[in-house]
Design a protein around this motif. Structure first.
Motif, PDB file in Angstrom:
ATOM      1  N   THR A  61       6.027   8.331  -0.133  1.00 60.31           N
ATOM      2  CA  THR A  61       6.423   9.214   0.974  1.00 60.31           C
ATOM      3  C   THR A  61       7.232  10.405   0.455  1.00 60.31           C
ATOM      4  O   THR A  61       7.154  11.502   1.001  1.00 60.31           O
ATOM      5  N   THR A  72       7.515   1.001   5.807  1.00 61.19           N
ATOM      6  CA  THR A  72       6.838   2.233   6.210  1.00 61.19           C
ATOM      7  C   THR A  72       5.372   1.907   6.485  1.00 61.19           C
ATOM      8  O   THR A  72       4.830   0.925   5.987  1.00 61.19           O
ATOM      9  N   HIS A  73       4.788   2.731   7.310  1.00 63.26           N
ATOM     10  CA  HIS A  73       3.367   2.590   7.646  1.00 63.26           C
ATOM     11  C   HIS A  73       2.659   3.866   7.231  1.00 63.26           C
ATOM     12  O   HIS A  73       3.265   4.931   7.180  1.00 63.26           O
ATOM     13  N   ARG A  74       1.391   3.750   6.924  1.00 62.85           N
ATOM     14  CA  ARG A  74       0.587   4.947   6.656  1.00 62.85           C
ATOM     15  C   ARG A  74      -0.638   4.888   7.555  1.00 62.85           C
ATOM     16  O   ARG A  74      -1.233   3.825   7.732  1.00 62.85           O
ATOM     17  N   THR A 112       2.694   1.265  -1.113  1.00 61.09           N
ATOM     18  CA  THR A 112       3.312   2.449  -0.512  1.00 61.09           C
ATOM     19  C   THR A 112       3.691   2.210   0.945  1.00 61.09           C
ATOM     20  O   THR A 112       4.410   3.003   1.527  1.00 61.09           O
ATOM     21  N   CYS A 113       3.170   1.138   1.525  1.00 65.58           N
ATOM     22  CA  CYS A 113       3.433   0.870   2.941  1.00 65.58           C
ATOM     23  C   CYS A 113       3.193  -0.618   3.189  1.00 65.58           C
ATOM     24  O   CYS A 113       2.689  -1.328   2.321  1.00 65.58           O
ATOM     25  N   SER A 127       7.300   2.902  -2.941  1.00 67.12           N
ATOM     26  CA  SER A 127       8.043   3.448  -1.819  1.00 67.12           C
ATOM     27  C   SER A 127       8.362   4.940  -1.991  1.00 67.12           C
ATOM     28  O   SER A 127       8.831   5.572  -1.045  1.00 67.12           O
TER      29      SER A 127
END
Lengths: 584, 584
Positions: free
Chosen positions: A475, A440-442, A411-412, A472
C-alpha cells in the motif's frame, strides 16, 4: 500515603508489618488505576506485589541483585526503587517502560522482555561477583510459565552445580499466559499439593536446594522464607505459590484475559480491546475451518494462543488438532517438522519477535529436511509492538536467508488466506507467511499461484520507476505511485510476494525502460529483501533505492516518527526517487 | 560373515543370541577399520552397537520409527538397515554420510547433525501417527550430553504429558563430547549408582515413566528392557548405561580424544591430527595468556572445548576462569551478557554452525543490553566442515544484521589477535570475531584501531576496480588483484574489518575513479556483507559485484567445486570484473 514516602528500598525496610500490608494495598490500587488507563501486564503484577515487597525488605538492592524474567511483573519493583510517581501521577505514567530498564535505575540490571532468561543472566552476575571477590546475593525471579523455555532449563541446569550463593524465586501462579503445558506442570502441581514434599522435584533433580512457600501472597511467609535463604552458599529455589490477578476479582477469574490488558473499566472489568477487524480473529476463524475440513491439519502455538484467536472455547473445539506447547518455540518448530514428515499438516504460529527464539530449529530441524510445515509470523512490521524487546522488524533478515525456506508476504487479508491455503496443502517446501499487523483489503484480483518460487507480479506496468512493495508495504508503494504521479511519473507497481528470492525475468525486463527501482519492506533493510534486489542490479545501470528501517533497537518510537526518520513517508520516498532519476 | 547377510532389520530378528553377539563384534571391527581410515565419530558408535542391535531386534523399523539425536551414533543403524557395504568395502566407504539421511534409507527419518533435537522431532512423528490413526512405536534416542540443550528439555517436557506411545532411550555414557556439566548430571549419577531407584529423577519430574538398564552394552539386558516398553501407551524413558568407546581400549581411556577422530593407527591408537598451525591451538594459547594476565577474563565454552584448544590440562589450569556450560549455547550467551554486566570480561567461543543455536540470546540478552562480551565464531567459512548439517557459512547473515553487535573479520592470525585484544578490553559493545579455518599470516602492518566502528582500511590504492576482501577472503582479493594485473588493471585492495556496516567515507571516495567494486566474503551472500555495499551504491553509478556463496544447504561439496560453482576462483572473478567494466 505510604507509597509516596518510598524513595528507595531502604524505606521499605523501616516499615512494620501493618505498614507493609497497607503498602501492598496502595500498590495494588495504583496498579489498577494506571493499567486500567494505559493498558499493561495487570494480572502478573497483581500477583507479585507481596513477593516484591518481601524481596526488598529482606535483600539489599542494588548490592543484592534481583533479576526479573520477562520483567513484566516488575511494576512493584519500580515503585519500591524510586519510581512510584510513574504509577501515581498520570502525567508521569509514561516515564517508565513496562519492563526493567537499566537506564531508569541502578536496581534494574537488564533490559528484558522475552521469557526464560533470568536464571542465565543472573548466573552471569553471580559468577562475575565471585571471580571479582565481591559480595551480595543474586536472585533470579522466574514464573512457572517461563520454566518451559529451553533457555531457563539450560540456566537452571548450569546453576545447579554452582557452588556459591544463587537464589531462584519461582513465582508459581499456575499459569503461563494461558494454561501451562508440559509434564513439568504436573510435578509442580504435586509439589503444591504436598506443600513441597513430593518426590518428583524438578529443581532438586537439577541440583538445587528447595524451599516451598504455600502462601506466596503473604508478606510474613515470604519474608521468613527469604531470610532463610539469604546469604546461602548453595543454589536454592524458593518456590512460591501466588495468585495471578490477586485482589482484582475480574483478573482472578480471567487470568489469561488480564495477563496483558488494554485499558479497561475497573468496576465492570470490561476491557476495551477495540473493534474492527484483526488478524487474530481472522486467523482463528480460518484455522478452525481448516481444522474441521481436514483432520491432518494441526495448529501449534507457543503460549500466546490469543495471538491467533485461539481463545479457550476454540482450543477446546479444536481438540487434538490444536497443540499449545507452552513457551517452547524451539520445540514447536521441531515438532512441526516431525509432524510434516509424518504426513500431517502442521501450522505453527508465533509473533515475529518470538520467531527469533528458534533460528536453529528453522534451519536445521525444518529446512535442511525441507519438510512442508507452515509457519505464520504474526504481528510483523514496525506498525505494531514498539518496545525495544518486542520489535517485530527483524524476521525478514533472520528467515529469508535460510535455504529451502519460502517466505511469503501477503499484501492484504485475501492474499494472506490464499497463501495459507497454498502453504498448508503443498508438500514441497517449508513455507512461512508474514502476517501483518493491520488488516487491509485490495479490490484487485491477484494471482494465487505460488508454485513457481520467487515469481513477482507486475500489477501495473508503467515506466521509468518501478516500486516493489513487499507485503504490508504494498500500500505504501501505491501511495508513492500517487505521489510520483504528481510529477507526471507513471510508476510500475510490483507485488513481489516472496521475500526469499528475486524474480530474475521480471527484474531483467524492467531494465528496458526503467531507471530507478525502489524496494519497500516493513522491517529492517539490513540483510533483508531489498538488498537482494540491490545485489541483483549491482552490475547494471539500474538505480536501486532500498527502503525500510535502518537496523536499530528502536525504543518506543511512535510509528509516524519512525517513518519520518527512515525517510519512509510517500513524500520523502518520492523526493528520493526524483533525485535518483536526476542523477541516472 | 554375519554382517554381509543383513539386508534389512528382518535379518537381525532371525538371529539367536550367540549370533547377535558375534554380529556386534563384527560391527565393532568394521567400525574400527573404516573410521581408522576415514575419520569419524568413533567412541559414540562403539558404545551404541549393542543398543542398536537390540532396538532393531525388538522394534520393527521403519514402521516403528527410531529418531537419533545428532545421529553421529547411527553407524550401526546404517549397517543393519541395508548399508553394511559402506562399512565393509573401502571403495564404498563414502557412499553414506556420517549422519542419518532420509535420501539414503526409509529407516532414516531426518537429516540431523546438531544436538538435542530427537525428542521434539520424534514427538512430531508420534503426533502425526496418532492424528492419522496409524500404529507403530516411536523411539527417540538421545545421549546424556545432549540433554543439557534447551530444545531437548522443551521436547521432554512437552512429551511428558503425551498420552500415547512414546519411548525415549537415554544413552548415558557419562560423557558429553568432553565431560558433562550441569546439576542434572549429578542426579544422573545418582540414578546410575542406585540402579535407577534414586528419588532425584529428572525424567519422572517431567512426567515420564522410567526404566533403568545398568548393562547398556548387554544385548540380552537391552532386548529385555525394550520388550518391556514396546507398545507402551505412555511416555517412557529407558535410561541405559553404556561405555563410550567400548571395545577399543584407547577410546575407552580417551573418550574425548576419540569422540570424533581423524584417521588413526589401530594398534597404537595414534591419531593423525595433522600438524602445522591451527586456530584451535593459537586460541588456546592466547586465551590462557589472557586468563593469567587478567583475573576478570572468563572463557566460556559449550561442550567442544578442543575447538579452542582447551584440552583437559588447560581447563584445569584455567580454574574458575574457564566455564564449560555443556551443550547449552543459549545459556552461554546469556551468561556472558550477565558476566559482562557484572564487570567481568567474558569470551564465549563456539563454531559458526553452532552459533545458530542462540540467535535470540545474541539479540535480546546480549545486544539490546549492549553488554561488552566477546564472542568468537570459530571454523567459519566454506573451507571447513562440509556436511549439510555443519556448514559454517550462515553466520554473517545471521549476526551482522543484529543491532549493536560489532562483527569483526580478521584477515590473518595477527589481526585476529589484535581484534581479540580490542574486544576483550573495550567496554562499549558486544563484539563478535569471525575466526577462519585456516591460519594465514600477512607481512604488512595493519591498523589495530577498531574504536571507530565500520572503518575500512585501504591497503593498496589503485583505480577503476576496488576489491573488498572480508576476513579470510582478503587473500582472495589479493589473488584477484594479481589476476587483474595481467589485464593492466591496478586494483584497489580494501580490508573492511567490520561485517556489520559500511564505511561511508571510504566508499564515497571510491566513486571518483572506480567503476567496479567487488565484495568477497567466505559465506552465503544472501543477507551478508556484500549486499550492504550493494545497497550503499544502489543509487550511484558504481557497479557492484557481490561475491560469495549462493544460499543453499551444500552437501559435502568439495571446496574447489564449491568455488567453481559460485564463480569464486580468481580467474572467474577477474572475468566478471572485466565484463562489468566493459558495460560500465
Amino acid at each position: 500515603m505510604l507509597m509516596k514516602k518510598i524513595a528507595s528500598p531502604a524505606d521499605v525496610k523501616k516499615m512494620d508489618m501493618d505498614s507493609l500490608k497497607e503498602l501492598a494495598e496502595e500498590i495494588r490500587t495504583a496498579l489498577l488505576n494506571k493499567i486500567s488507563q494505559c493498558g499493561g501486564h495487570l494480572a502478573p503484577n497483581l500477583g507479585f506485589v507481596e513477593a516484591t515487597i518481601a524481596l526488598h525488605y529482606v535483600f539489599d538492592s542494588p548490592t543484592d541483585k534481583i533479576v526479573y524474567d520477562v520483567s513484566h511483573q516488575s511494576y512493584t519493583h519500580k515503585i519500591l526503587t524510586g519510581r512510584a510517581k510513574a504509577f501515581l501521577d498520570p502525567t508521569k505514567y509514561h516515564s517508565v517502560t513496562g519492563y526493567t530498564e537499566p537506564n531508569e535505575s541502578e536496581h534494574d540490571h537488564f533490559m528484558v522482555g522475552h521469557t526464560s532468561t533470568s536464571v542465565s543472566l543472573a548466573l552471569g552476575l553471580a559468577t562475575a561477583r565471585d571471580i571479582q571477590g565481591e559480595s551480595g546475593n543474586v536472585i533470579a525471579v522466574i514464573g512457572d510459565g517461563s520454566l518451559s523455555g529451553g533457555e531457563a532449563f539450560e540456566g537452571l541446569d548450569n546453576a545447579g552445580e554452582y557452588a556459591k550463593n544463587f537464589i531462584v524465586v519461582v513465582n508459581d501462579n499456575e499459569m503461563s499466559i494461558a494454561e501451562n503445558h508440559g509434564g513439568l506442570y504436573a510435578s509442580l502441581a504435586e509439589l503444591r499439593a504436598s506443600q513441597g514434599s513430593s518426590e518428583n522435584n524438578y529443581f532438586k533433580s537439577l541440583g538445587f536446594d528447595y524451599l516451598y512457600v504455600e502462601r506466596g501472597n503473604s508478606i510474613e511467609s515470604l519474608i521468613a522464607a527469604f531470610k532463610l535463604v539469604k546469604d546461602s552458599t548453595k543454589p536454592v529455589v524458593v518456590h512460591i505459590h501466588t495468585l495471578k490477578g490477586k485482589g482484582y476479582s475480574y483478573a482472578e477469574n480471567s487470568k489469561e484475559g488480564f495477563h496483558w490488558a488494554a485499558p479497561f473499566d475497573i468496576p465492570t472489568g470490561v476491557v476495551n480491546w477495540g473493534n474492527g477487524e484483526s488478524y487474530s480473529n481472522i486467523l482463528g476463524e480460518y484455522l478452525m475451518e481448516k481444522i474441521k475440513a481436514d483432520p491432518k491439519v494441526v495448529v501449534i502455538h507457543s503460549a500466546v494462543p490469543a495471538g491467533i484467536g485461539f481463545f479457550a472455547d476454540r482450543r477446546k473445539e479444536a481438540g487434538k488438532q490444536y497443540i499449545d506447547v507452552g513457551i517452547a518455540e524451539e520445540h514447536a518448530v521441531a515438532l512441526a517438522s516431525g509432524l510434516a514428515k509424518g504426513g500431517a499438516k502442521p501450522v505453527y504460529s508465533t509473533h515475529s519477535t518470538f520467531i527469533q527464539r528458534t533460528y536453529d530449529q528453522l534451519s536445521q530441524d525444518l529446512c535442511t529436511n525441507n519438510n512442508p510445515a507452515t509457519i505464520l509470523v504474526t504481528m510483523s512490521g514496525a506498525d505494531g509492538m514498539n518496545d525495544t524487546t518486542h520489535l517485530c522488524i527483524f524476521d525478514i533478515p533472520m528467515m529469508s536467508n535460510i535455504p529451502n525456506l519460502v517466505y511469503l508476504c501477503p499484501t492484504c487479508v485475501e492474499e494472506a488466506i490464499a497463501m495459507m491455503d497454498y502453504a498448508i496443502d503443498q508438500t514441497e517446501h517449508p513455507v512461512a507467511i508474514r502476517i501483518p499487523n493491520g488488516v487491509t483489503h485490495r479490490n484487485a484480483q491477484f494471482d494465487k499461484d505460488y508454485s513457481t518460487l520467487n515469481t513477482f507480479r507486475v500489477d501495473k506496468l508503467g515506466k521509468k520507476v518501478a516500486l516493489i512493495g513487499l507485503g504490508s508495504y504494498y500500500t505504501l508503494a501505491e501511495e508513492v505511485a500517487a505521489e510520483l504521479a504528481k510529477s507526471d511519473i507513471d510508476a510500475t507497481i510490483i507485488n513481489p510476494r516472496f521475500a526469499t528470492g528475486v524474480d530474475v525475468s521480471t527484474l531483467e525486463n524492467l531494465k528496458a525502460n526503467h531507471q530507478v527501482t525502489v524496494t519497500l519492506e516493513n522491517g529492517v533493510v539490513d540483510g533483508g529483501f531489498g538488498e537482494k534486489v540491490a545485489r541483483f542490479y549491482g552490475a547494471s545501470n539500474m538505480r536501486v533505492l532500498v527502503k525500510g528501517l535502518k537496523k536499530e533497537f528502536y525504543d518506543k518510537v511512535p510509528y509516524g516518527e519512525l517513518m519520518e526518520r527512515n525517510r519512509l513517508t510517500p513524500k520523502q520516498i518520492a523526493e528520493d526517487v526524483l533525485a535518483a532519476l536526476k542523477s541516472a
